[in-house]
Design an enzyme around this catalytic site. Structure first.
Site, short mmCIF file in Angstrom:
data_model
loop_
_atom_site.label_atom_id
_atom_site.label_comp_id
_atom_site.label_asym_id
_atom_site.label_seq_id
_atom_site.Cartn_x
_atom_site.Cartn_y
_atom_site.Cartn_z
N HIS A 171 4.41 2.12 -8.20
CA HIS A 171 3.47 1.00 -8.16
C HIS A 171 2.54 1.00 -9.37
O HIS A 171 2.24 -0.06 -9.93
CB HIS A 171 2.62 1.06 -6.89
CG HIS A 171 3.39 0.94 -5.62
ND1 HIS A 171 3.61 2.02 -4.79
CD2 HIS A 171 3.99 -0.12 -5.02
CE1 HIS A 171 4.30 1.62 -3.73
NE2 HIS A 171 4.55 0.34 -3.84
N GLN B 17 8.22 -9.08 7.92
CA GLN B 17 9.45 -8.50 7.38
C GLN B 17 9.92 -7.27 8.14
O GLN B 17 10.86 -6.61 7.74
CB GLN B 17 9.28 -8.18 5.89
CG GLN B 17 8.31 -7.06 5.56
CD GLN B 17 7.98 -7.01 4.09
OE1 GLN B 17 7.41 -7.94 3.52
NE2 GLN B 17 8.37 -5.91 3.43
N GLY C 72 0.82 -1.20 0.00
CA GLY C 72 0.00 0.00 0.00
C GLY C 72 0.85 1.26 0.00
O GLY C 72 2.02 1.23 -0.35
N GLY D 39 9.43 -4.03 -8.73
CA GLY D 39 10.27 -2.91 -9.12
C GLY D 39 11.75 -3.19 -8.87
O GLY D 39 12.12 -3.82 -7.87
N SER E 45 7.46 4.68 -0.80
CA SER E 45 6.44 5.05 0.18
C SER E 45 7.06 5.75 1.37
O SER E 45 6.44 6.63 1.99
CB SER E 45 5.68 3.81 0.63
OG SER E 45 5.05 3.17 -0.47
N LEU F 191 0.57 3.69 -2.08
CA LEU F 191 1.01 3.58 -3.47
C LEU F 191 1.46 4.92 -4.04
O LEU F 191 0.99 5.99 -3.65
CB LEU F 191 -0.12 3.01 -4.33
CG LEU F 191 -0.67 1.64 -3.91
CD1 LEU F 191 -1.65 1.13 -4.95
CD2 LEU F 191 0.44 0.63 -3.67
N LYS G 251 13.80 -1.03 -7.93
CA LYS G 251 14.29 -0.19 -6.83
C LYS G 251 14.72 -1.05 -5.65
O LYS G 251 15.73 -0.79 -5.01
CB LYS G 251 13.19 0.80 -6.42
CG LYS G 251 13.70 1.99 -5.61
CD LYS G 251 13.63 1.79 -4.11
CE LYS G 251 12.22 1.76 -3.59
NZ LYS G 251 12.20 1.66 -2.10
N ASP G 252 13.95 -2.08 -5.36
CA ASP G 252 14.31 -3.05 -4.33
C ASP G 252 15.01 -4.23 -5.02
O ASP G 252 14.45 -5.32 -5.14
CB ASP G 252 13.07 -3.51 -3.57
CG ASP G 252 12.37 -2.37 -2.87
OD1 ASP G 252 12.87 -1.95 -1.82
OD2 ASP G 252 11.35 -1.88 -3.39
#
Length: 280
Positions: A39, A63, A33, A150, A189, A35, A152-153
């Protein structure tokens, strides 16, 4: 368009069984979420690969370590659903924690390989087992053909790809390029935690990675280029966890000048931890 939201696995499988009965393919976009356009890009990429897109919204407690931001992680479901409807998503799965981890839950996916390379795992040792466990569940619960993640991670992308391959899950994991602000700052986020001044400073993380990649491509040793990036970030006010050059496929330390490289970084700006990466 009204976007249907399902809250439990039975209802999710009823919806996806209907898609299967029509001969449709579908992609899953797992999210927590809060977003943003990154996303939404995943949703739009999913629509290029499949007939339908299912987005999950679940803040995964497994996590987060005890000292991390589970309690204050942004939760904006109504705004998220509106964004997803506009983007063309077809279904949202937004379960409660007890639906994903019912009483007596006793199973975890324990990762090695790209999950144990001294990057995010060094600073968040619980993180990737928690990610792998929930993503394995979401893959099996949804039965999707494709999963969009993504870049990015990046370490997470490598971990999830390895997990799906090792467990023979019938799903194709697709990495989608990082979406950035004009300054180069990767959308996240957690950017919402940054003050106005910090938000301006935060672009320095990407800029230092770009500078390091340029030096490596010009012939400088990766270790020297990344060390310079760490020093420069510290001067900018970052508390650096790591800036590292790794094999782009395994995330192992590079052994040959010919192998593909990825630069990965994590650093704190105030109370906000930022991560980023780029190809070399």
């Amino acid at each position: 368009m009204t976007l249907n939201i399902v809250r439990n696995i039975l209802d999710l499988r009823k919806e996806t069984a209907g898609w299967r009965a029509e001969g449709l393919t579908y992609a899953v976009v797992p999210t927590m979420g809060a977003l943003h356009q990154g996303h939404i890009t995943l949703v739009k990429e999913g629509l290029k690969h499949a007939d339908r897109v299912l987005t999950t919204i679940f803040v995964n407690p497994k996590q987060f370590a005890a000292h991390e931001d589970l309690g204050r992680y942004p939760r904006t479901e109504a705004a998220d659903v509106a964004m997803l409807a506009e983007a063309g998503a077809h279904l949202v799965f937004a379960p409660a924690p007890e639906d994903i981890y019912p009483p007596g839950f006793a199973t975890s996916v324990v990762m090695a390989g790209p999950a144990k390379v001294g990057l995010e795992d060094k600073y968040r040792p619980q993180f990737f087992d928690g990610v792998a466990t929930v993503v394995a569940k979401l893959f099996t619960q949804s039965g999707a053909d494709f999963a969009m993640f993504g870049e990015k991670d990046y370490q997470q992308l490598m971990v999830v790809t390895r997990m799906a391959r090792d467990l023979d899950l019938p799903i194709k994991v697709i990495g989608v390029p990082t979406v950035r602000e004009e300054s180069g700052l990767a959308l996240s986020s957690r950017n919402a935690y940054l003050s106005k001044t910090e938000h301006h400073q935060a672009a320095g993380l990407h800029q230092r990675l770009v500078n390091a990649a340029r030096k490596i491509n010009a012939g400088q040793k990766p270790s020297r280029a990344t060390a310079a990036a760490r020093r420069s970030l510290a001067l900018l006010g970052f508390k650096v966890d790591y800036v590292a050059a790794r094999n782009a496929e395994t995330l192992a330390l590079p052994k040959s000048p010919d192998e593909p490289l990825r630069l990965l970084a994590a650093a704190w700006l105030g109370t906000t931890r930022l991560i980023d990466n780029i190809a070399v």
